[in-house]
Design a protein around this motif. Structure first.
Motif, PDB file in Angstrom:
ATOM      1  N   MET A   1      47.753  41.185  80.115  1.00  0.00           N
ATOM      2  CA  MET A   1      47.497  39.891  79.516  1.00  0.00           C
ATOM      3  C   MET A   1      48.188  38.817  80.331  1.00  0.00           C
ATOM      4  SD  MET A   1      48.597  38.573  75.686  1.00  0.00           S
ATOM      5  CE  MET A   1      50.351  38.432  76.074  1.00  0.00           C
ATOM      6  N   PRO A   2      47.493  37.751  80.755  1.00  0.00           N
ATOM      7  CA  PRO A   2      48.130  36.661  81.479  1.00  0.00           C
ATOM      8  C   PRO A   2      49.213  36.016  80.623  1.00  0.00           C
ATOM      9  CG  PRO A   2      45.727  36.494  81.552  1.00  0.00           C
ATOM     10  CD  PRO A   2      46.061  37.552  80.562  1.00  0.00           C
ATOM     11  N   THR A   3      50.226  35.446  81.285  1.00  0.00           N
ATOM     12  CA  THR A   3      51.297  34.792  80.557  1.00  0.00           C
ATOM     13  C   THR A   3      50.767  33.560  79.826  1.00  0.00           C
ATOM     14  OG1 THR A   3      52.953  35.558  82.134  1.00  0.00           O
ATOM     15  CG2 THR A   3      53.537  33.667  80.774  1.00  0.00           C
ATOM     16  N   ILE A   4      51.082  33.469  78.553  1.00  0.00           N
ATOM     17  CA  ILE A   4      50.683  32.322  77.741  1.00  0.00           C
ATOM     18  C   ILE A   4      51.859  31.359  77.679  1.00  0.00           C
ATOM     19  CG2 ILE A   4      50.033  31.570  75.414  1.00  0.00           C
ATOM     20  CD1 ILE A   4      48.622  34.217  75.056  1.00  0.00           C
ATOM     21  N   THR A   5      51.605  30.066  77.913  1.00  0.00           N
ATOM     22  CA  THR A   5      52.677  29.078  77.965  1.00  0.00           C
ATOM     23  C   THR A   5      52.685  28.141  76.761  1.00  0.00           C
ATOM     24  OG1 THR A   5      51.268  27.629  79.295  1.00  0.00           O
ATOM     25  CG2 THR A   5      52.751  29.112  80.477  1.00  0.00           C
ATOM     26  N   SER A   6      51.652  28.179  75.940  1.00  0.00           N
ATOM     27  CA  SER A   6      51.602  27.328  74.758  1.00  0.00           C
ATOM     28  C   SER A   6      50.908  28.076  73.638  1.00  0.00           C
ATOM     29  CB  SER A   6      50.851  26.021  75.063  1.00  0.00           C
ATOM     30  OG  SER A   6      50.734  25.223  73.899  1.00  0.00           O
ATOM     31  N   LEU A   7      51.600  28.197  72.511  1.00  0.00           N
ATOM     32  CA  LEU A   7      51.005  28.848  71.347  1.00  0.00           C
ATOM     33  C   LEU A   7      50.421  27.766  70.442  1.00  0.00           C
ATOM     34  CD1 LEU A   7      53.551  31.657  70.377  1.00  0.00           C
ATOM     35  CD2 LEU A   7      51.470  31.835  71.733  1.00  0.00           C
ATOM     36  N   THR A   8      49.121  27.686  70.429  1.00  0.00           N
ATOM     37  CA  THR A   8      48.400  26.762  69.577  1.00  0.00           C
ATOM     38  C   THR A   8      47.624  27.571  68.542  1.00  0.00           C
ATOM     39  OG1 THR A   8      46.409  26.799  70.949  1.00  0.00           O
ATOM     40  CG2 THR A   8      48.133  25.206  71.549  1.00  0.00           C
ATOM     41  N   PRO A   9      47.066  26.935  67.513  1.00  0.00           N
ATOM     42  CA  PRO A   9      46.216  27.688  66.588  1.00  0.00           C
ATOM     43  C   PRO A   9      45.106  28.451  67.300  1.00  0.00           C
ATOM     44  CG  PRO A   9      46.741  25.573  65.637  1.00  0.00           C
ATOM     45  CD  PRO A   9      47.303  25.551  67.039  1.00  0.00           C
ATOM     46  N   SER A  10      44.590  27.887  68.385  1.00  0.00           N
ATOM     47  CA  SER A  10      43.516  28.547  69.124  1.00  0.00           C
ATOM     48  C   SER A  10      44.011  29.806  69.834  1.00  0.00           C
ATOM     49  CB  SER A  10      42.905  27.576  70.138  1.00  0.00           C
ATOM     50  OG  SER A  10      41.895  28.208  70.896  1.00  0.00           O
ATOM     51  N   THR A  11      45.156  29.691  70.562  1.00  0.00           N
ATOM     52  CA  THR A  11      45.660  30.867  71.282  1.00  0.00           C
ATOM     53  C   THR A  11      46.161  31.935  70.305  1.00  0.00           C
ATOM     54  OG1 THR A  11      47.824  29.789  71.517  1.00  0.00           O
ATOM     55  CG2 THR A  11      46.278  29.576  73.347  1.00  0.00           C
ATOM     56  N   LEU A  12      46.739  31.526  69.178  1.00  0.00           N
ATOM     57  CA  LEU A  12      47.169  32.506  68.182  1.00  0.00           C
ATOM     58  C   LEU A  12      45.976  33.258  67.605  1.00  0.00           C
ATOM     59  CD1 LEU A  12      49.966  30.610  66.211  1.00  0.00           C
ATOM     60  CD2 LEU A  12      50.246  32.497  67.819  1.00  0.00           C
ATOM     61  N   SER A  13      44.870  32.547  67.416  1.00  0.00           N
ATOM     62  CA  SER A  13      43.663  33.199  66.922  1.00  0.00           C
ATOM     63  C   SER A  13      43.164  34.247  67.911  1.00  0.00           C
ATOM     64  CB  SER A  13      42.581  32.160  66.651  1.00  0.00           C
ATOM     65  OG  SER A  13      41.380  32.779  66.231  1.00  0.00           O
ATOM     66  N   GLN A  14      43.226  33.919  69.215  1.00  0.00           N
ATOM     67  CA  GLN A  14      42.795  34.869  70.241  1.00  0.00           C
ATOM     68  C   GLN A  14      43.709  36.093  70.259  1.00  0.00           C
ATOM     69  OE1 GLN A  14      42.599  32.739  73.960  1.00  0.00           O
ATOM     70  NE2 GLN A  14      41.325  31.114  73.108  1.00  0.00           N
ATOM     71  N   LEU A  15      45.027  35.859  70.192  1.00  0.00           N
ATOM     72  CA  LEU A  15      45.966  36.977  70.173  1.00  0.00           C
ATOM     73  C   LEU A  15      45.771  37.839  68.930  1.00  0.00           C
ATOM     74  CD1 LEU A  15      49.264  35.219  71.338  1.00  0.00           C
ATOM     75  CD2 LEU A  15      47.941  36.911  72.613  1.00  0.00           C
ATOM     76  N   GLY A  16      45.566  37.191  67.799  1.00  0.00           N
ATOM     77  CA  GLY A  16      45.379  37.937  66.562  1.00  0.00           C
ATOM     78  C   GLY A  16      44.150  38.811  66.588  1.00  0.00           C
ATOM     79  N   HIS A  17      43.070  38.300  67.167  1.00  0.00           N
ATOM     80  CA  HIS A  17      41.837  39.088  67.260  1.00  0.00           C
ATOM     81  C   HIS A  17      42.041  40.294  68.177  1.00  0.00           C
ATOM     82  CE1 HIS A  17      37.546  39.921  67.310  1.00  0.00           C
ATOM     83  NE2 HIS A  17      37.614  39.995  68.624  1.00  0.00           N
ATOM     84  N   LYS A  18      42.819  40.112  69.242  1.00  0.00           N
ATOM     85  CA  LYS A  18      43.006  41.193  70.207  1.00  0.00           C
ATOM     86  C   LYS A  18      43.931  42.281  69.673  1.00  0.00           C
ATOM     87  CE  LYS A  18      44.431  42.145  74.977  1.00  0.00           C
ATOM     88  NZ  LYS A  18      44.890  41.571  76.260  1.00  0.00           N
ATOM     89  N   PHE A  19      45.001  41.880  68.969  1.00  0.00           N
ATOM     90  CA  PHE A  19      46.032  42.843  68.589  1.00  0.00           C
ATOM     91  C   PHE A  19      46.047  43.168  67.102  1.00  0.00           C
ATOM     92  CE2 PHE A  19      47.788  40.918  72.515  1.00  0.00           C
ATOM     93  CZ  PHE A  19      47.867  42.072  73.277  1.00  0.00           C
ATOM     94  N   GLY A  20      45.100  42.661  66.322  1.00  0.00           N
ATOM     95  CA  GLY A  20      45.056  42.980  64.907  1.00  0.00           C
ATOM     96  C   GLY A  20      46.161  42.317  64.106  1.00  0.00           C
ATOM     97  N   ILE A  21      46.297  41.002  64.258  1.00  0.00           N
ATOM     98  CA  ILE A  21      47.346  40.243  63.583  1.00  0.00           C
ATOM     99  C   ILE A  21      46.739  38.986  62.971  1.00  0.00           C
ATOM    100  CG2 ILE A  21      49.518  38.974  63.881  1.00  0.00           C
ATOM    101  CD1 ILE A  21      50.107  40.770  66.291  1.00  0.00           C
ATOM    102  N   ASP A  22      47.123  38.681  61.752  1.00  0.00           N
ATOM    103  CA  ASP A  22      46.779  37.403  61.139  1.00  0.00           C
ATOM    104  C   ASP A  22      47.967  36.463  61.298  1.00  0.00           C
ATOM    105  OD1 ASP A  22      44.256  38.125  60.297  1.00  0.00           O
ATOM    106  OD2 ASP A  22      44.921  38.778  58.313  1.00  0.00           O
ATOM    107  N   TYR A  23      47.741  35.299  61.919  1.00  0.00           N
ATOM    108  CA  TYR A  23      48.806  34.308  62.089  1.00  0.00           C
ATOM    109  C   TYR A  23      48.672  33.233  61.023  1.00  0.00           C
ATOM    110  CZ  TYR A  23      50.229  36.328  66.541  1.00  0.00           C
ATOM    111  OH  TYR A  23      50.701  37.169  67.497  1.00  0.00           O
ATOM    112  N   LEU A  24      49.791  32.887  60.411  1.00  0.00           N
ATOM    113  CA  LEU A  24      49.823  31.910  59.334  1.00  0.00           C
ATOM    114  C   LEU A  24      50.662  30.717  59.770  1.00  0.00           C
ATOM    115  CD1 LEU A  24      50.654  34.497  56.524  1.00  0.00           C
ATOM    116  CD2 LEU A  24      48.388  33.769  57.292  1.00  0.00           C
ATOM    117  N   HIS A  25      50.088  29.520  59.675  1.00  0.00           N
ATOM    118  CA  HIS A  25      50.788  28.303  60.086  1.00  0.00           C
ATOM    119  C   HIS A  25      50.188  27.124  59.328  1.00  0.00           C
ATOM    120  CE1 HIS A  25      47.202  27.493  62.519  1.00  0.00           C
ATOM    121  NE2 HIS A  25      47.294  28.744  62.919  1.00  0.00           N
ATOM    122  N   ALA A  26      50.852  25.958  59.483  1.00  0.00           N
ATOM    123  CA  ALA A  26      50.448  24.788  58.701  1.00  0.00           C
ATOM    124  C   ALA A  26      49.424  23.916  59.406  1.00  0.00           C
ATOM    125  CB  ALA A  26      51.686  23.943  58.355  1.00  0.00           C
TER     126      ALA A  26
END
Length: 310
Positions: A1-26
């Protein structure tokens, strides 16, 4: 996986889909940075995945697991996180680690509070077979303190990484040390007597549990399993789930997929892995594998280590 430098709702959604994780944020937007820094993934043979993160957490967020892994370890090198599984709550700070076994029915929830710097190391054990690691019989969560020398070595390796082939070897060795210190001494000691299950029934259920683990490729039928356990099918289903926290065929599916991961790492094709581990159709196997591990079996096969010919 390439290094991620910013965790946004979009990148968290991509990570969650890949690794089976639901991310919760405001945040509702797609590009608002929740955390800044770096997150990088290092696959380690066989069946281990190591993730390093170094973040400035600007807004509290949480992750909730949706899959099953045999074991998950997290080490905090700086900052702190909050962990929950069921009614159990833990706070992990620098120099401490957590070890967990979770399922979709008993998920692990990790909260990252806002903080100037959070450095963590995560190890996902995708299969226990290559190292004969203990298997968890039920969801569990515990914290542990790293030996000072090992913690110092982790921080030094993270701060001054090697820039050649030695990097993967060093992290592999450190990951094995962490497993040796962080995993429970014996998972059998963690089994709690389930109400309504007699001692002899628990012994028969334990033998059945081990049989499915050691021979997952067999086409089992519930009626045959019930007969071998000297129970009715309905009683077997109920008591197995009560003792272990998951059903007989959930256990069988997990054992098959763990075995398949090992077979793929040895260079077997997806078709061969499917048949070797008890799946009649490679398509069904590939779907189950991706749902369980978050990656298609071809990804494991593509990076399989080949034995050089002399």
């Amino acid at each position: 996986m390439p290094t991620i430098t910013s965790l946004t709702p979009s990148t968290l959604s991509q990570l969650g889909h890949k690794f089976g994780i639901d991310y919760l944020h405001a945040y509702q937007g797609h590009d608002h940075p929740i955390a800044l820094g770096s997150v990088s993934d290092l696959p380690l043979p066989p069946g281990l995945h190591l993730t390093l993160s170094d973040l400035e957490v600007r807004q509290r967020y949480a992750s909730r697991s949706t899959q099953t892994v045999p074991w998950f370890l997290c080490v905090v090198m700086e900052g702190g996180i909050e962990i929950a599984q069921g009614q159990k709550r833990l706070v992990i700070s620098a120099g401490q680690g957590l070890c967990a076994h979770f399922t979709p029915q008993a998920p692990l929830i990790v909260e990252q509070p806002a903080q100037a710097r959070l450095r963590t190391l995560n190890i996902a054990v995708l299969t226990t077979e290559p190292y004969a690691l203990p298997s968890a019989h039920e969801p569990q969560l515990h914290a542990w303190t790293l030996p000072p020398a090992l913690f110092e070595q982790l921080c030094a390796t993270r701060e001054f990484p090697l820039d050649d082939w030695r990097q993967s070897l060093v992290w592999h060795g450190l990951a094995l040390q962490l497993l040796g210190h962080g995993l429970p001494l014996s998972s059998s000691r963690n089994i709690k007597p389930a109400p309504g299950i007699k001692h002899r029934e628990r012994e028969r259920l334990a033998r059945l549990h081990a049989e499915l683990r050691d021979n997952p490729m067999i086409d089992y039928r519930l009626s045959d399993l019930a007969r071998s356990a000297a129970m009715s099918p309905s009683s077997l289903r109920q008591k197995f789930s009560a003792l272990y926290g998951y059903s007989i065929f959930e256990h069988l599916r997990q054992c098959r997929l763990q075995r398949a991961y090992c077979v793929l790492e040895k260079g077997y094709s997806v078709q061969q892995a499917a048949h070797t581990c008890g799946y009649r159709h490679a398509t069904n196997f590939a779907t189950a594998f991706k749902r369980h591990f978050g990656i298609p079996p071809t990804d494991v096969n593509r990076h399989a280590y080949k034995t050089p010919k002399l």
